[in-house]
Design an enzyme around this catalytic site. Structure first.
Site, PDB file in Angstrom:
ATOM      1  N   ASP A 143      13.793 -44.962  25.650  1.00  0.00           N
ATOM      2  CA  ASP A 143      13.889 -45.926  26.755  1.00  0.00           C
ATOM      3  C   ASP A 143      14.742 -45.394  27.911  1.00  0.00           C
ATOM      4  O   ASP A 143      15.656 -44.602  27.701  1.00  0.00           O
ATOM      5  CB  ASP A 143      14.517 -47.219  26.206  1.00  0.00           C
ATOM      6  CG  ASP A 143      14.286 -48.400  27.128  1.00  0.00           C
ATOM      7  OD1 ASP A 143      13.447 -48.290  28.056  1.00  0.00           O
ATOM      8  OD2 ASP A 143      14.949 -49.428  26.937  1.00  0.00           O
TER       9      ASP A 143
ATOM     10  N   GLY B 187      12.369 -44.928  33.461  1.00  0.00           N
ATOM     11  CA  GLY B 187      12.205 -45.510  34.808  1.00  0.00           C
ATOM     12  C   GLY B 187      13.530 -45.589  35.548  1.00  0.00           C
ATOM     13  O   GLY B 187      13.630 -45.186  36.717  1.00  0.00           O
ATOM     14  N   ARG B 188      14.570 -46.086  34.871  1.00  0.00           N
ATOM     15  CA  ARG B 188      15.884 -46.230  35.512  1.00  0.00           C
ATOM     16  C   ARG B 188      16.489 -44.870  35.850  1.00  0.00           C
ATOM     17  O   ARG B 188      17.132 -44.693  36.877  1.00  0.00           O
ATOM     18  CB  ARG B 188      16.827 -47.039  34.609  1.00  0.00           C
ATOM     19  CG  ARG B 188      16.626 -48.535  34.762  1.00  0.00           C
ATOM     20  CD  ARG B 188      17.239 -49.291  33.629  1.00  0.00           C
ATOM     21  NE  ARG B 188      16.454 -49.148  32.401  1.00  0.00           N
ATOM     22  CZ  ARG B 188      16.882 -49.482  31.196  1.00  0.00           C
ATOM     23  NH1 ARG B 188      18.097 -49.960  31.041  1.00  0.00           N
ATOM     24  NH2 ARG B 188      16.105 -49.345  30.151  1.00  0.00           N
TER      25      ARG B 188
ATOM     26  N   HIS C 227       9.254 -40.208  33.304  1.00  0.00           N
ATOM     27  CA  HIS C 227       8.463 -40.016  32.078  1.00  0.00           C
ATOM     28  C   HIS C 227       8.306 -38.523  31.770  1.00  0.00           C
ATOM     29  O   HIS C 227       8.355 -38.103  30.622  1.00  0.00           O
ATOM     30  CB  HIS C 227       7.096 -40.681  32.218  1.00  0.00           C
ATOM     31  CG  HIS C 227       7.184 -42.182  32.293  1.00  0.00           C
ATOM     32  ND1 HIS C 227       7.929 -42.917  31.408  1.00  0.00           N
ATOM     33  CD2 HIS C 227       6.639 -43.087  33.157  1.00  0.00           C
ATOM     34  CE1 HIS C 227       7.839 -44.213  31.715  1.00  0.00           C
ATOM     35  NE2 HIS C 227       7.068 -44.332  32.773  1.00  0.00           N
TER      36      HIS C 227
ATOM     37  N   LEU D 259       8.154 -31.083   9.454  1.00  0.00           N
ATOM     38  CA  LEU D 259       8.606 -32.289  10.169  1.00  0.00           C
ATOM     39  C   LEU D 259       7.390 -33.166  10.473  1.00  0.00           C
ATOM     40  O   LEU D 259       6.450 -32.716  11.134  1.00  0.00           O
ATOM     41  CB  LEU D 259       9.305 -31.888  11.487  1.00  0.00           C
ATOM     42  CG  LEU D 259       9.609 -33.019  12.471  1.00  0.00           C
ATOM     43  CD1 LEU D 259      10.579 -34.037  11.878  1.00  0.00           C
ATOM     44  CD2 LEU D 259      10.201 -32.463  13.770  1.00  0.00           C
TER      45      LEU D 259
ATOM     46  N   ARG E  96      17.730 -54.148  21.756  1.00  0.00           N
ATOM     47  CA  ARG E  96      16.563 -54.840  21.180  1.00  0.00           C
ATOM     48  C   ARG E  96      15.776 -53.888  20.284  1.00  0.00           C
ATOM     49  O   ARG E  96      15.830 -52.682  20.465  1.00  0.00           O
ATOM     50  CB  ARG E  96      15.602 -55.263  22.299  1.00  0.00           C
ATOM     51  CG  ARG E  96      16.026 -56.383  23.153  1.00  0.00           C
ATOM     52  CD  ARG E  96      14.885 -56.742  24.113  1.00  0.00           C
ATOM     53  NE  ARG E  96      14.671 -55.727  25.124  1.00  0.00           N
ATOM     54  CZ  ARG E  96      15.376 -55.618  26.252  1.00  0.00           C
ATOM     55  NH1 ARG E  96      16.342 -56.469  26.503  1.00  0.00           N
ATOM     56  NH2 ARG E  96      15.116 -54.673  27.131  1.00  0.00           N
TER      57      ARG E  96
HETATM   58  C1  FPP Z   1      10.413 -46.395  28.265  1.00  0.00           C
HETATM   59  O1  FPP Z   1      11.080 -46.155  29.487  1.00  0.00           O
HETATM   60  C2  FPP Z   1       9.504 -45.297  27.991  1.00  0.00           C
HETATM   61  C3  FPP Z   1       8.149 -45.422  27.857  1.00  0.00           C
HETATM   62  C4  FPP Z   1       7.434 -46.696  27.992  1.00  0.00           C
HETATM   63  C5  FPP Z   1       7.320 -44.248  27.590  1.00  0.00           C
HETATM   64  C6  FPP Z   1       7.912 -43.186  26.727  1.00  0.00           C
HETATM   65  C7  FPP Z   1       7.055 -42.002  26.835  1.00  0.00           C
HETATM   66  C8  FPP Z   1       7.465 -40.719  26.978  1.00  0.00           C
HETATM   67  C9  FPP Z   1       8.852 -40.273  26.866  1.00  0.00           C
HETATM   68  C10 FPP Z   1       6.493 -39.644  27.275  1.00  0.00           C
HETATM   69  C11 FPP Z   1       5.196 -39.577  26.561  1.00  0.00           C
HETATM   70  C12 FPP Z   1       5.237 -39.315  25.117  1.00  0.00           C
HETATM   71  C13 FPP Z   1       4.689 -38.252  24.463  1.00  0.00           C
HETATM   72  C14 FPP Z   1       4.464 -38.366  23.000  1.00  0.00           C
HETATM   73  C15 FPP Z   1       4.325 -36.994  25.109  1.00  0.00           C
HETATM   74  P1  FPP Z   1      10.880 -47.208  30.642  1.00  0.00           P
HETATM   75  O2  FPP Z   1       9.782 -46.723  31.518  1.00  0.00           O
HETATM   76  O3  FPP Z   1      10.675 -48.564  30.066  1.00  0.00           O
HETATM   77  O4  FPP Z   1      12.250 -47.110  31.394  1.00  0.00           O
HETATM   78  P2  FPP Z   1      12.977 -48.306  32.129  1.00  0.00           P
HETATM   79  O5  FPP Z   1      13.288 -49.339  31.093  1.00  0.00           O
HETATM   80  O6  FPP Z   1      14.197 -47.637  32.669  1.00  0.00           O
HETATM   81  O7  FPP Z   1      12.050 -48.787  33.202  1.00  0.00           O
END
Ligand code: FPP
Length: 251
Positions: free
Chosen positions: A29, A32-33, A46, A140, A203
């Site tokens: 998580d 985005g931030r 991302h 793994l 959460r």
């Molecule tokens: C949450 O951050 C992250 C996600 C919804 C996507 C996680 C995916 C990756 C790290 C990359 C793709 C994965 C693979 C397997 C190559 P958020 O966007 O909700 O962040 P925020 O809460 O700060 O907005």
């Protein structure tokens, strides 16, 4: 490798001296931030998140963690703008294209979990390809939760078990916790010992609801793109000092 905690050196050797978690789950998580803070588009967050994932997969391999489960896309993530969904789907394909040879060589088995059929067909194809070409690896197990929801997983298990009862293959009495666990995506795997959530949120976000009944949680304010092996070492160090009682009394 040397890390610091409260002015004391934590070395990787410190965590290797005690039993390691056999299964680590991570909610990736804060992408985005992280991007927003840097004035970058969310996609850059991302992308940096994928780099963090690569570091952690490699490190888990190095210290012999047998199971790692990462939350890549939830059943709720479809609510995001289409552009962001496309970015994530493309990133997964790119990750597989670039990393598959390394994953094969390093003994990583890519095990996608979730309702995969609902993914865009090109993502689905690549994910299956990654699963097939790494299926004989066992160093793994990398469970990649994609279009995954804990409630959906349990609902699916209930439906499958109900079908077995309906067809007379099993009786009602045979439904127990073990049977339910055997109908989850994580069938045959130990439950996570440690769940990590970066970005300061507290959460579970519908992640592995059944499996985390007795999992130790570790939350950090670090955003996922900044997450490094030193943070994992810190989490494991703390995990090794927890007293896991599983509802019982101290030993
Ligand atoms: C949450 O951050 C992250 C996600 C919804 C996507 C996680 C995916 C990756 C790290 C990359 C793709 C994965 C693979 C397997 C190559 P958020 O966007 O909700 O962040 P925020 O809460 O700060 O907005």
């Amino acid at each position: 490798m040397v890390f610091f905690k409260q002015n004391r050196k934590i070395q990787v050797e410190d965590i290797l001296a005690k039993p390691l978690p056999q299964h680590i789950a991570i909610i990736m998580d804060g992408n985005g931030r992280w991007a927003q803070k840097k004035g970058l588009p969310r996609a850059a967050g991302h992308r940096a998140g994928v780099e963090a994932l690569k570091r952690i997969v490699e490190f888990c391999g190095e210290i012999n963690i047998p199971y790692l489960t990462v939350y890549a896309f939830s059943t709720e993530n479809w609510k995001r703008p289409q552009e962001e969904i496309d970015t994530l789907m493309n990133l997964m394909v790119e990750y597989i294209q670039k990393e598959i040879n390394i994953l094969v060589k390093k003994g990583v088995r890519v095990n996608p979990i979730g309702n995969l059929e609902e993914l865009p067909s090109f993502t689905y194809e690549y994910i299956l390809k990654a699963a097939t070409s790494t299926k004989n690896n066992d160093k793994l197990i990398l469970n990649v939760a994609l279009n995954y929801g804990g409630r959906r997983e349990i609902t699916r298990a209930v439906q499958n078990i109900a079908r077995l009862v309906q067809s007379g293959e099993i009786s009602l009495k045979q439904i127990n916790e073990q049977l339910i666990a055997e109908h989850l995506y994580t069938k045959g795997q130990p439950d996570p010992d440690l769940m990590i959530r970066p970005s300061g949120e507290m959460r579970l976000s519908n992640f592995l609801l059944w499996q985390v009944a007795y999992t130790e949680l570790w939350v950090t304010d670090i955003m996922w793109p900044d997450f490094k092996p030193e943070h994992l070492v810190e989490a494991i160090y703390e995990y090794q000092r927890r007293n896991r009682r599983y509802g019982g009394l101290n030993n």
